[in-house]
Design a protein around this motif. Structure first.
Motif, mmCIF file in Angstrom:
data_model
loop_
_atom_site.group_PDB
_atom_site.id
_atom_site.type_symbol
_atom_site.label_atom_id
_atom_site.label_comp_id
_atom_site.label_asym_id
_atom_site.label_seq_id
_atom_site.Cartn_x
_atom_site.Cartn_y
_atom_site.Cartn_z
ATOM 1 N N MET A 63 0.835 -1.173 0.000
ATOM 2 C CA MET A 63 0.000 0.000 0.000
ATOM 3 C C MET A 63 0.886 1.244 0.000
ATOM 4 S SD MET A 63 -2.630 1.745 2.726
ATOM 5 C CE MET A 63 -3.267 0.296 3.422
ATOM 6 N N ALA A 64 0.447 2.281 -0.681
ATOM 7 C CA ALA A 64 1.194 3.522 -0.778
ATOM 8 C C ALA A 64 1.345 4.178 0.590
ATOM 9 C CB ALA A 64 0.493 4.476 -1.735
ATOM 10 N N LYS A 65 2.511 4.763 0.805
ATOM 11 C CA LYS A 65 2.749 5.559 2.006
ATOM 12 C C LYS A 65 2.492 7.022 1.683
ATOM 13 C CE LYS A 65 6.281 2.620 4.051
ATOM 14 N NZ LYS A 65 7.674 2.555 4.510
ATOM 15 N N LEU A 66 2.013 7.754 2.695
ATOM 16 C CA LEU A 66 1.832 9.188 2.558
ATOM 17 C C LEU A 66 3.086 9.891 3.067
ATOM 18 C CD1 LEU A 66 -1.168 8.614 2.019
ATOM 19 C CD2 LEU A 66 -1.651 10.635 3.398
ATOM 20 N N LEU A 67 3.688 10.660 2.182
ATOM 21 C CA LEU A 67 4.916 11.389 2.486
ATOM 22 C C LEU A 67 4.687 12.873 2.272
ATOM 23 C CD1 LEU A 67 8.101 11.593 2.822
ATOM 24 C CD2 LEU A 67 8.162 11.442 0.343
ATOM 25 N N TYR A 68 4.917 13.661 3.287
ATOM 26 C CA TYR A 68 4.889 15.113 3.148
ATOM 27 C C TYR A 68 6.299 15.555 2.831
ATOM 28 C CZ TYR A 68 4.591 20.036 4.700
ATOM 29 O OH TYR A 68 4.642 21.409 4.779
ATOM 30 N N SER A 69 6.485 16.161 1.656
ATOM 31 C CA SER A 69 7.796 16.698 1.310
ATOM 32 C C SER A 69 7.657 18.167 0.980
ATOM 33 C CB SER A 69 8.424 15.945 0.134
ATOM 34 O OG SER A 69 7.783 16.242 -1.077
ATOM 35 N N ALA A 70 8.670 18.927 1.351
ATOM 36 C CA ALA A 70 8.663 20.358 1.097
ATOM 37 C C ALA A 70 10.086 20.880 1.172
ATOM 38 C CB ALA A 70 7.794 21.081 2.128
ATOM 39 N N THR A 71 10.297 22.011 0.549
ATOM 40 C CA THR A 71 11.541 22.766 0.721
ATOM 41 C C THR A 71 11.218 23.926 1.637
ATOM 42 O OG1 THR A 71 12.354 22.162 -1.463
ATOM 43 C CG2 THR A 71 13.362 24.089 -0.424
ATOM 44 N N ALA A 72 12.046 24.106 2.652
ATOM 45 C CA ALA A 72 11.799 25.135 3.652
ATOM 46 C C ALA A 72 13.023 26.021 3.831
ATOM 47 C CB ALA A 72 11.444 24.486 4.996
ATOM 48 N N SER A 73 12.762 27.229 4.304
ATOM 49 C CA SER A 73 13.846 28.112 4.717
ATOM 50 C C SER A 73 14.409 27.571 6.028
ATOM 51 C CB SER A 73 13.317 29.528 4.903
ATOM 52 O OG SER A 73 12.348 29.571 5.932
ATOM 53 N N LEU A 74 15.575 28.039 6.402
ATOM 54 C CA LEU A 74 16.173 27.559 7.654
ATOM 55 C C LEU A 74 15.366 27.967 8.885
ATOM 56 C CD1 LEU A 74 19.976 27.991 6.945
ATOM 57 C CD2 LEU A 74 18.670 25.871 7.081
ATOM 58 N N ASP A 75 14.509 28.978 8.746
ATOM 59 C CA ASP A 75 13.661 29.353 9.874
ATOM 60 C C ASP A 75 12.273 28.722 9.798
ATOM 61 O OD1 ASP A 75 13.089 31.034 7.723
ATOM 62 O OD2 ASP A 75 12.908 32.848 8.926
ATOM 63 N N GLY A 76 12.109 27.713 8.902
ATOM 64 C CA GLY A 76 10.925 26.865 8.943
ATOM 65 C C GLY A 76 9.733 27.278 8.108
ATOM 66 N N PHE A 77 9.936 28.090 7.073
ATOM 67 C CA PHE A 77 8.826 28.500 6.221
ATOM 68 C C PHE A 77 8.920 27.818 4.859
ATOM 69 C CE2 PHE A 77 9.456 32.005 9.184
ATOM 70 C CZ PHE A 77 8.170 32.161 9.689
ATOM 71 N N ILE A 78 7.770 27.353 4.345
ATOM 72 C CA ILE A 78 7.740 26.733 3.018
ATOM 73 C C ILE A 78 7.244 27.708 1.961
ATOM 74 C CG2 ILE A 78 7.532 24.388 3.888
ATOM 75 C CD1 ILE A 78 4.510 24.533 3.135
ATOM 76 N N ALA A 79 6.682 28.823 2.397
ATOM 77 C CA ALA A 79 6.260 29.905 1.503
ATOM 78 C C ALA A 79 6.408 31.203 2.272
ATOM 79 C CB ALA A 79 4.815 29.718 1.045
ATOM 80 N N GLY A 80 6.622 32.266 1.541
ATOM 81 C CA GLY A 80 6.714 33.572 2.166
ATOM 82 C C GLY A 80 5.337 34.124 2.463
ATOM 83 N N PRO A 81 5.260 35.375 2.904
ATOM 84 C CA PRO A 81 3.980 36.006 3.182
ATOM 85 C C PRO A 81 3.060 35.954 1.959
ATOM 86 C CG PRO A 81 5.765 37.339 4.052
ATOM 87 C CD PRO A 81 6.396 36.248 3.224
ATOM 88 N N GLY A 82 1.783 35.668 2.203
ATOM 89 C CA GLY A 82 0.816 35.588 1.118
ATOM 90 C C GLY A 82 1.014 34.393 0.204
ATOM 91 N N GLY A 83 1.797 33.399 0.644
ATOM 92 C CA GLY A 83 2.034 32.209 -0.177
ATOM 93 C C GLY A 83 3.104 32.392 -1.237
ATOM 94 N N ASP A 84 3.899 33.460 -1.146
ATOM 95 C CA ASP A 84 4.940 33.753 -2.137
ATOM 96 C C ASP A 84 5.964 32.624 -2.208
ATOM 97 O OD1 ASP A 84 6.719 35.023 -3.902
ATOM 98 O OD2 ASP A 84 7.763 36.013 -2.249
ATOM 99 N N MET A 85 6.112 32.070 -3.403
ATOM 100 C CA MET A 85 7.068 30.983 -3.623
ATOM 101 C C MET A 85 8.272 31.436 -4.448
ATOM 102 S SD MET A 85 5.707 28.384 -2.060
ATOM 103 C CE MET A 85 6.503 26.948 -2.721
ATOM 104 N N SER A 86 8.333 32.714 -4.804
ATOM 105 C CA SER A 86 9.411 33.190 -5.678
ATOM 106 C C SER A 86 10.788 32.989 -5.058
ATOM 107 C CB SER A 86 9.191 34.652 -6.054
ATOM 108 O OG SER A 86 9.251 35.477 -4.910
ATOM 109 N N TRP A 87 10.874 32.945 -3.752
ATOM 110 C CA TRP A 87 12.162 32.771 -3.080
ATOM 111 C C TRP A 87 12.836 31.456 -3.464
ATOM 112 C CZ3 TRP A 87 13.177 28.749 0.313
ATOM 113 C CH2 TRP A 87 12.076 27.986 0.704
ATOM 114 N N LEU A 88 12.046 30.473 -3.910
ATOM 115 C CA LEU A 88 12.603 29.161 -4.264
ATOM 116 C C LEU A 88 13.459 29.187 -5.531
ATOM 117 C CD1 LEU A 88 9.743 26.656 -3.486
ATOM 118 C CD2 LEU A 88 12.061 26.597 -2.582
ATOM 119 N N LYS A 89 13.214 30.141 -6.426
ATOM 120 C CA LYS A 89 13.937 30.176 -7.703
ATOM 121 C C LYS A 89 15.446 30.098 -7.515
ATOM 122 C CE LYS A 89 10.617 32.733 -10.435
ATOM 123 N NZ LYS A 89 10.301 33.976 -11.077
ATOM 124 N N ASP A 90 15.948 30.802 -6.517
ATOM 125 C CA ASP A 90 17.393 30.831 -6.287
ATOM 126 C C ASP A 90 17.931 29.556 -5.637
ATOM 127 O OD1 ASP A 90 17.424 33.411 -7.292
ATOM 128 O OD2 ASP A 90 17.255 34.340 -5.305
#
Length: 175
Positions: A1-28
Motif C-alpha cells: 500500500m502507498a505511504k503518505l509522504l509530506y515533502s517540502a523545501t523550507a527556509s532555515l527558519d521553517g517556512f515553506i512559503a513567504g507572506p501571502g504564499g509567495d514561492m518566488s524565493w525558491l527560484k534561487d
C-alpha cells in the motif's frame, strides 16, 4: 500500500512559503541536480495537494518548469477542497473529504508514494494519523515570515525517527 509522504523545501527558519504564499524565493534555491529529490520523484505515484497549494504561487509559473517537481511530475493528482472549479483541469481530481482523497490517492499510487503537498493538508493527515513520512529539504535562506512547515498552535508533540539509510531530514512519523 502507498505511504503518505509530506515533502517540502523550507527556509532555515521553517517556512515553506513567504507572506501571502509567495514561492518566488525558491527560484534561487532549486538549481542543479538533487539526487534525493530525483529519487523521490521516481517513487511518487500520486500527489495529494490542498486547494491553496494547487492554485497558489509557483516559482516557475509560465515556464516549462511549472508544476510539481519543477514540472517533472506527470501523474495522478488529487486536490482536497470544498470549492472545486467548475471546469477542472485534465488529470486532476477534486475531493471534498480527507479520507476519500487519501484512499483515492493511495489507490492511484499503488506501491509508490503519495506525495502530500501543502502544509494544511499535511497537518490534517498528521492529525488523522494518516501521514507516514516527512522529508524536508532546507534552503540557505531566512524568510522571517510566511507559511510554516507545520503550524498547529496548541497541538501535541509528534515524534519523528530518522529512516536508516536515507538522507538527513527524511523521517518516519511515530504516533
Amino acid at each position: 500500500m502507498a505511504k503518505l509522504l509530506y515533502s517540502a523545501t523550507a527556509s532555515l527558519d521553517g517556512f515553506i512559503a513567504g507572506p501571502g504564499g509567495d514561492m518566488s524565493w525558491l527560484k534561487d534555491h532549486l538549481t542543479g541536480p538533487n539526487p534525493t529529490a530525483e529519487r523521490l520523484l521516481a517513487n511518487v505515484g500520486a500527489i495529494l495537494a490542498g486547494n491553496r497549494t494547487f492554485g497558489g504561487d509557483d516559482p516557475n509559473r509560465g515556464t516549462d518548469k511549472e508544476g510539481a517537481f519543477g514540472g517533472q511530475y506527470h501523474g495522478p493528482a488529487f486536490v482536497l477542497t470544498h470549492r472545486p472549479p467548475a471546469d477542472p483541469p485534465a488529470g486532476v481530481v477534486f475531493v471534498d473529504d480527507l479520507h476519500r482523497a487519501v484512499a483515492a490517492a493511495r489507490e492511484a499510487a499503488g506501491d509508490r508514494y503519495v506525495n502530500v503537498l501543502g502544509a494544511d493538508v499535511a497537518r490534517q493527515c498528521l492529525a488523522a494519523g494518516l501521514l507516514d513520512e516527512v522529508l524536508i529539504f532546507f534552503a540557505p535562506v531566512l524568510l522571517g515570515d510566511g507559511v510554516r512547515i507545520f503550524d498547529q498552535p496548541g497541538g501535541t508533540t509528534i515524534g519523528l525517527e530518522p529512516i536508516p539509510g536515507e538522507t538527513d531530514h527524511w523521517y518516519r512519523v511515530r504516533y
